[in-house]
Design a protein around this motif. Structure first.
Motif, short mmCIF file in Angstrom:
data_model
loop_
_atom_site.label_atom_id
_atom_site.label_comp_id
_atom_site.label_asym_id
_atom_site.label_seq_id
_atom_site.Cartn_x
_atom_site.Cartn_y
_atom_site.Cartn_z
N GLY A 25 7.29 21.78 -20.74
CA GLY A 25 6.96 22.33 -22.05
C GLY A 25 7.56 21.55 -23.20
O GLY A 25 7.20 21.79 -24.37
N GLY A 26 8.43 20.63 -22.89
CA GLY A 26 9.08 19.84 -23.94
C GLY A 26 8.23 18.67 -24.40
O GLY A 26 7.08 18.49 -23.95
N SER A 27 8.80 17.88 -25.30
CA SER A 27 8.08 16.75 -25.90
C SER A 27 8.92 15.49 -25.84
O SER A 27 10.17 15.55 -25.86
N LEU A 28 8.25 14.37 -25.81
CA LEU A 28 8.87 13.06 -25.95
C LEU A 28 7.91 12.17 -26.74
O LEU A 28 6.69 12.37 -26.67
N ARG A 29 8.48 11.20 -27.45
CA ARG A 29 7.65 10.19 -28.08
C ARG A 29 8.05 8.83 -27.56
O ARG A 29 9.19 8.39 -27.75
N LEU A 30 7.12 8.18 -26.90
CA LEU A 30 7.35 6.83 -26.41
C LEU A 30 6.96 5.83 -27.49
O LEU A 30 6.00 6.04 -28.22
N SER A 31 7.71 4.74 -27.55
CA SER A 31 7.40 3.66 -28.47
C SER A 31 7.12 2.39 -27.68
O SER A 31 7.68 2.17 -26.60
N CYS A 32 6.27 1.56 -28.24
CA CYS A 32 5.93 0.26 -27.65
C CYS A 32 6.04 -0.76 -28.78
O CYS A 32 5.17 -0.81 -29.65
N ALA A 33 7.12 -1.51 -28.76
CA ALA A 33 7.38 -2.48 -29.83
C ALA A 33 6.85 -3.84 -29.44
O ALA A 33 7.16 -4.36 -28.36
#
Length: 127
Positions: free
Chosen positions: A15-23
């Motif tokens: 139920g949680g959230s994450l934000r992945l980044s791609c630099a």
């Protein structure tokens, strides 16, 4: 060749959230469409989402549609994958990738068209 580096993975409860980044760095002119893939233990890698830089078209796998959102900030040379309402079955190593044609098909970014891969970031969804 463009270099892609993922970050933002971790352990999160269902139920949680994450934000992945791609630099992206290096030859960023070689950074075209952005594809996110994932590979769970014992399973084949699968395409999760794709974003075309030229027209902003997107693709989502049915398993993540409505929960994940792909975006890109060209000023920061970074793409993102916002993941909400995470489920245990989302547990995997997540990779970003780019192609040479800036093309997201109805099935996403084809692995055969990938020009550069990131090293991956682990996402674990568990209570």
């Amino acid at each position: 060749q463009v270099r892609l580096v993922e970050s933002g993975g971790g352990l999160v409860q269902p139920g949680g959230s994450l934000r992945l980044s791609c630099a992206a760095s290096g030859f960023t002119s070689d950074w075209h469409a952005t594809g996110w893939f994932r590979q769970a233990p014992g399973k084949e890698r699968e395409g999760v989402s794709c974003h075309s830089n030229s027209d902003g078209s997107t693709y989502y796998a049915d398993s993540v549609k409505g929960r994940f959102t792909i975006s890109r900030d060209n000023a920061k040379n970074t793409a993102y994958l916002q993941m909400n309402n995470l489920k245990p079955e989302d547990t995997a190593v997540y990779y970003c990738a780019t192609d040479a044609d800036d093309y997201c098909s109805e099935d996403g970014l084809a692995e055969g068209d990938v020009q550069s891969w990131g090293q991956g970031t682990q996402v674990t969804v568990s209570s």
